[in-house]
Design an enzyme around this catalytic site. Sequence first.
Site: not given
Ligand code: NAD
Ligand code: WQD
Length: 336
Positions: A33, A100, A125, A150, A154, A179, A218
């Site tokens: 959490l 973590n 990702s 970060y 990955k 995304n 941005f």
């Molecule tokens: P999120 O933060 O909503 O979910 C992650 C969950 O993991 C959270 O509920 C957090 O409390 C829990 N958590 C974190 N560290 C923990 C630990 N050590 N032990 C137990 N629980 C832990 O994030 P999300 O957007 O659902 O992302 C899920 C996964 O997908 C992540 O690995 C993230 O890096 C990856 N990912 C997300 C995105 C995105 O844009 N949301 C994109 C690419 C990859």
């Molecule tokens: C999307 C587009 C911004 C906010 C990130 C992580 C990536 C993955 C997904 C986990 C970009 C633009 C954004 C704002 C804006 N996560 N933007 N104004 O950067 O593609 O990816 O999340 O793995 O690793 O880097 O996603 O939603 O932040 O941005 O103009 O206030 O929107 O510049 O072009 P991003 P994002």
Amino acid sequence: MKILVTGGTGYIGSHTAVELQNSGHEVVIVDNLSNSDNNVLNGIEKISGIRPEFEEFDLSDQAKTADFFKRHNDIEGIIHFAAHKAVGESVEKPLMYYRNNIFSLVNILQGMKDNEIENLVFSSSCTVYGQPEQLPVTENAPVQKAESPYGNTKQISEEIISDTVKSTKIKGIALRYFNPIGAHESAIIGELPIGVPNNLMPFITQTAIGKREFLRVFGDDYNTPDGTAIRDYIHVVDLAKAHVVAVERMVNDKMKKDFEVFNLGTGKGYSVLEVIKSFERSTGQKLNYQIVGRRPGDVEKVWADTQFANEELGWKAEKGIDEMTLSAWEWEKALE
Ligand code: NAD
Ligand code: WQD
């Protein structure tokens, strides 16, 4: 099948827990959490009619993780979402991110090895591709040096899994998300950003509802048709469904290699301005925004080649951009 969903009260994990239960699987969630709320369990129950089993602890704690696996050695597959995910925060606090994200993965793999659990789906990702030379980007494109700790977690995690499958019975699938945006159609679960959102979609919905004054776009000087950066946005429910397919592929022995990698995107790129237009069109809301300078570390454009995932997994993202932006808005309104 009994599936462990780590990070299952988080954004993508909660939608995946729903889809797993809708497909008849038994779900056990572990989450500390740190970035979610245990009310999400009520939401999962409300949507799917089943309350998943839940344990609250930190997976980077080796003793607690080992104890959990001893008590749950009947788990058949693991979908590992739990991680910290804020790119900017990872630059400020690299050790927190490595501890973590890497310790948790190593503890899970150890628990799998010790308890003969063989199937791991891992959240990776598209960030591993950096700015790809060729678009759409395929799974064979080179992984580029990470822009942030970060992103590096990955890349390192994929390598740890790829090394581990060579000497154990463990098999791995890394899913490289583009995304993810949007929320469940019920508006009962969705993304819960804590503080000021970094990501585009929650910033848009919070601006439209009045929590933020305006959205900063941005950069409008990129080499793209309207000058703003392009991403491959995918509906979180489509993404969740791909996890069900991936874990079933593993358990049913359909894998072609012990470590497989798939892109999860729609294959279509949208610019920031196009996302704003979609939001305005689907919701009827006018969005206040201003063009500002580029955000450091942003790539110009990236979208997925989805052929491999479509053909090999037999999965395809179905929901379009207007459905994504509308569902994000319905969720924002439900949060009020
Ligand atoms: P999120 O933060 O909503 O979910 C992650 C969950 O993991 C959270 O509920 C957090 O409390 C829990 N958590 C974190 N560290 C923990 C630990 N050590 N032990 C137990 N629980 C832990 O994030 P999300 O957007 O659902 O992302 C899920 C996964 O997908 C992540 O690995 C993230 O890096 C990856 N990912 C997300 C995105 C995105 O844009 N949301 C994109 C690419 C990859
Ligand atoms: C999307 C587009 C911004 C906010 C990130 C992580 C990536 C993955 C997904 C986990 C970009 C633009 C954004 C704002 C804006 N996560 N933007 N104004 O950067 O593609 O990816 O999340 O793995 O690793 O880097 O996603 O939603 O932040 O941005 O103009 O206030 O929107 O510049 O072009 P991003 P994002």
